[in-house]
Each structure stands twice: as C-alpha cells, then as structure tokens.
Design a protein around this motif. Structure first.
Motif, PDB file in Angstrom:
ATOM      1  N   ASP A   1       0.862  -1.173   0.000  1.00 47.60           N
ATOM      2  CA  ASP A   1       0.000   0.000   0.000  1.00 47.60           C
ATOM      3  C   ASP A   1       0.904   1.231   0.000  1.00 47.60           C
ATOM      4  OD1 ASP A   1      -1.611   2.157   0.675  1.00 47.60           O
ATOM      5  OD2 ASP A   1      -2.844   1.031   2.085  1.00 47.60           O
TER       6      ASP A   1
ATOM      7  N   GLY B   1       1.668   5.120  -2.409  1.00 45.18           N
ATOM      8  CA  GLY B   1       1.275   5.965  -3.521  1.00 45.18           C
ATOM      9  C   GLY B   1       2.063   5.683  -4.785  1.00 45.18           C
TER      10      GLY B   1
ATOM     11  N   TYR C   1      -3.334   4.554  -5.413  1.00 46.57           N
ATOM     12  CA  TYR C   1      -3.775   5.930  -5.218  1.00 46.57           C
ATOM     13  C   TYR C   1      -3.659   6.636  -6.577  1.00 46.57           C
ATOM     14  CZ  TYR C   1      -3.151   4.824  -0.287  1.00 46.57           C
ATOM     15  OH  TYR C   1      -3.227   4.241   0.953  1.00 46.57           O
TER      16      TYR C   1
ATOM     17  N   ARG D   1      -8.580   0.249  -5.136  1.00 44.86           N
ATOM     18  CA  ARG D   1      -8.473   1.709  -5.176  1.00 44.86           C
ATOM     19  C   ARG D   1      -8.358   2.267  -3.769  1.00 44.86           C
ATOM     20  NH1 ARG D   1     -13.618   3.305  -7.160  1.00 44.86           N
ATOM     21  NH2 ARG D   1     -14.236   1.270  -6.383  1.00 44.86           N
ATOM     22  N   ALA D   2      -7.493   3.266  -3.585  1.00 44.67           N
ATOM     23  CA  ALA D   2      -7.265   3.865  -2.274  1.00 44.67           C
ATOM     24  C   ALA D   2      -7.386   5.377  -2.380  1.00 44.67           C
ATOM     25  CB  ALA D   2      -5.884   3.469  -1.756  1.00 44.67           C
ATOM     26  N   PHE D   3      -7.995   5.998  -1.369  1.00 45.89           N
ATOM     27  CA  PHE D   3      -8.258   7.428  -1.408  1.00 45.89           C
ATOM     28  C   PHE D   3      -8.138   8.027  -0.019  1.00 45.89           C
ATOM     29  CE2 PHE D   3     -11.246   5.225  -4.229  1.00 45.89           C
ATOM     30  CZ  PHE D   3     -10.898   5.737  -5.461  1.00 45.89           C
ATOM     31  N   SER D   4      -7.923   9.326   0.019  1.00 47.52           N
ATOM     32  CA  SER D   4      -8.276  10.108   1.188  1.00 47.52           C
ATOM     33  C   SER D   4      -9.759  10.459   1.046  1.00 47.52           C
ATOM     34  CB  SER D   4      -7.438  11.386   1.276  1.00 47.52           C
ATOM     35  OG  SER D   4      -7.797  12.249   0.204  1.00 47.52           O
TER      36      SER D   4
ATOM     37  N   GLU E   1     -10.199  12.945  -1.797  1.00 46.38           N
ATOM     38  CA  GLU E   1     -10.033  12.359  -3.122  1.00 46.38           C
ATOM     39  C   GLU E   1     -11.252  11.537  -3.519  1.00 46.38           C
ATOM     40  OE1 GLU E   1      -6.509  10.203  -2.463  1.00 46.38           O
ATOM     41  OE2 GLU E   1      -5.148  11.846  -2.941  1.00 46.38           O
TER      42      GLU E   1
ATOM     43  N   ARG F   1      -7.403   6.094   3.221  1.00 44.91           N
ATOM     44  CA  ARG F   1      -6.041   6.362   3.659  1.00 44.91           C
ATOM     45  C   ARG F   1      -6.033   7.217   4.924  1.00 44.91           C
ATOM     46  NH1 ARG F   1      -1.470   9.025  -0.231  1.00 44.91           N
ATOM     47  NH2 ARG F   1       0.342   8.038   0.729  1.00 44.91           N
TER      48      ARG F   1
END
Length: 408
Positions: A307, A309, A332, A357-360, A363, A402
């Motif tokens: 994990d 970016g 990301y 898929r990973a986000f804040s 985002e 995230r």
C-alpha cells in the motif's frame, strides 16, 4: 433427569418466529428447538449457543446472569440489531468463555464484569467500552473487540499489563486528544504491552481516517517472543521498529510506516523465517526504491499486500519471494505513475495480482470511479498477461481509506 426435563420443555411449547437455542446439558446431549422465552428455565445449562433472528425482533438477553452454571456462552446473529445485552456479567462464577463477537449493538455500549473468576476468553461487540477493573481478570487469555479507554483515562490501560496470561489481544483505538495527554496515554500503553510476553496475536483497529503515531512503541525492549500475528496497520511508525526483527515466530505482519529504507526491508526479509503473510503500508513518498531480492528474499511469504502511492517504487529481483502466490496492491490514482511494480517476472509462483483503489476522504468525493477502474485494469491486466506464469488479475470492488498523514 435434567436432559429429560429439557426434552419435555422443547416438545410441549412452541413460539413461532422466535430464535432457537442449541443447548448442551451436563450429560453432553445436544438439544434443539428450545425457544428463547424458556431461557430462565435452563438453570443447569453449561454450554449455550444462541443464534438470533434478523432485525425487527427485540431480543432481551439481560437474564443471562441467572444461568449460574454457564461455562460457555456464544451469541451470534448475521443481521440482528435490536439486542439488549446485560451491562454487567455477574454471578457467573463458572463462566470460562463469553463471545458476543458476531453481533452488532446500536449506540454506545459499556460492559462490565463482576464475579466471574474463571473467565478466560472474552470477545465483545466491536467498539464496546469496558468498565474499569479489567486488570483483575488475570486468567484472561483472549480479549477482543473492545475500544481502549479515552486518552484522559489510564486505569484500564495500566490494567492491561496485569493480564500476563493473554495470548490473543485485539482492540480499537479511541479518539485522539491534546498532545501531552496523548503522550502519557501512549507511554502507559507501551509499558503495559511490554509485560504481555505470552501474546500470540496482537491486532489494533481504528474507526476514523485519523493516523495514530506509534513511535512510543518503537523503543520497546524485544517483546512478544511467541507472537505469530502482528497487525498494526492502523498505527503509523516513522520507521519499521528494530524489535520487529526479534519476532522469529511471526507468521503474519501488517505494519504502516511513514518511510522505509532498504535496511528495514532487510530486517523483515531475513529475520522473520516463518513469515507467510506481509502487509506493508507506506504513507509518505519513498526516498528510494524498495528492492526485494538477494539478501531480502522473504523465503516463505505467500501473500504480500503493498500500500503505497508510488506502486512502481517496488521492485523484485531474481530469487525474491520464491513462494509468493498473491500480490495485492493499493492504488492511489492521484499519486500513481501509471506503472506496475518492477521485476514481476522474477516471481515464479505468482497466481494472482489484485488491485484496490485507495483514497483520502477528499479524493474519494471527487474521483471518477469508472475512469479509475478502466485505468487500473488496463495497466495491471497488461502486466499480468505479459508474465510467463500468466497470473489472474482482480480489481476488487471495495476501496481503502487512507489515514491522514498530518496526524502522524
């Protein structure tokens, strides 16, 4: 005599639509179809497995305390929500196992234990608050599901250190507070964890998108010599703690760091000979490539979750992870350079590449979901198709939230 009485009760009374109990009497005979309203008649039951119906039926379990002979209690329901549990377990002097893990409770729930001297395994609904005094239950070997007390309260944090028989510990992290208070709280927690030498599983959880700085735990003297599972992904270290290299029995490691250097990779790859599952989260942009291979081969790892970016900063060399079957990647899209990890051809047993898929939070609100999916699928499906082992590619439907780095 008792078995005969229970059998008669089960045959002569029926309550349509109410949950049924699976009961085991003193003789070991398993009885079925005993309706919940008869709970108070089961005074001599030792083992009680209670499967509750879906939501819509109110279930009151506060009378459990009157079953004074109970040794084992498991309550489960896939969908039930309208459940009233006792605020205290008291007077169950023979109770050894209490498992409420498979139910969800609405609202804030505080749970206490009084007069259960034999209790060895306690599993409560997620985010349950435990009343003060947990340190008195020195026979506990399992403690799971509860949230640690607020950061302005230290009694139960200190009490954890008294539970030296614990082998399985899982807890949720509380909300954060003022830095000085948090520092004292973390120091107390570190001191308590350092005393738990019999731990085999240690798992932490968080319920918010807030990172928790775990550097107070970096200076522990080598603890947890028997540890087999360590899941600290919901905490964040500045670097991989040196004591990780002393956990020679570790089979699963999940860890989150701000930065990782090659020497950290060497520690994990060479000093954890039994490691089968590795999860590595890097919240910052790596200062150098993350190279796996040669002296950092991770000889037994079968599943690796990465994990970061910059996915392409991960590179496998010849001889790296020779047993790896599954490679899971968090992507990301805002930071990703549209490339797969390097050296995938050096993974001779790889059968699956997965991407999530990973986000804040920010985002996630502005992302074009379908466009992201197409982009990710195109890159990683192409990478999988080009490998001699032809691993399958799977784009998972869920997404990863995230942690906020500014809190770490």
């Amino acid at each position: 005599m008792m078995t005969q009485k229970l059998s008669q009760v089960g045959k002569t009374r029926s309550f349509v639509g109410l949950p049924l109990l699976a009961l085991e009497a003193l003789s070991g005979t398993c009885l079925k179809s005993v309706p919940l309203p008869l709970l108070l008649e089961l005074k001599f039951v030792r083992v009680l497995l209670l499967d509750l119906p879906p939501a819509g039926v109110d279930i009151d379990l506060t009378n459990i305390n009157r079953l004074s002979q109970l040794r084992y209690l498991l309550v489960t329901s896939e969908f039930a929500r309208d459940i009233v549990l006792p605020r205290q377990i008291k007077g169950l002097r023979f109770l050894e196992t209490l498992d409420f893990s498979r139910i969800s409770i609405r609202g804030d729930y505080e749970f206490g234990i009084v007069d259960a001297p034999r209790l060895s395994h306690l599993v409560v609904p997620e985010l349950t608050r435990l009343s003060d005094g947990i340190g008195m239950f020195k026979m506990l070997r399992t403690l799971r599901g509860f949230t640690l007390p607020p950061m302005d309260s230290l009694e139960n944090i200190i009490g954890l250190g008294e539970l030296t028989a614990l082998s399985d510990l899982e807890f949720w992290l509380p909300k954060r507070c003022a830095p000085l208070v948090e520092a004292a709280w973390m120091a107390a927690l570190a001191a308590s964890l350092e005393k738990l030498h019999n731990l085999r599983q240690l798992v932490t959880r968080r319920s918010f998108d807030i990172g928790y700085c775990a550097d107070a735990l970096s200076s522990l003297s080598p603890p947890f010599r028997n540890l087999e599972q360590l899941d600290l992904r919901d905490w964040t270290f500045s670097r991989v703690p040196k004591w990780i290299g002393h956990l020679h029995n570790l089979c699963e490691l999940q860890i989150s760091v701000k930065q990782i250097l090659q020497e950290d990779v060497v520690i994990m790859g060479t000093q954890l000979p039994r490691l089968l599952i590795l999860g590595l989260q890097i919240l910052g942009i790596p200062k150098e490539r993350i190279v796996v291979g040669g002296s950092t081969a991770f000889p037994g790892v079968k599943r690796f979750s990465f994990d970061c970016g910059m996915v392409s900063y991960l590179t496998f060399e010849a001889g790296a992870m020779p047993e790896l079957r599954v490679l899971d990647l968090a992507v990301y899209v805002d930071e990703w350079d549209r490339a797969a990890p390097g050296g995938l051809q050096h993974l001779p047993r790889l059968v699956q590449i997965g991407a999530t898929r990973a986000f804040s939070i920010e985002e996630y609100r502005r992302r074009s979901t379908e466009q992201d999916k197409a982009l990710i699928r195109g890159v990683f499906q192409g990478a999988a198709d080009s490998l001699p082992t032809r691993p399958a590619f799977q784009l998972w439907a869920e997404w990863i939230l995230r942690p906020r780095l500014d809190y770490c």
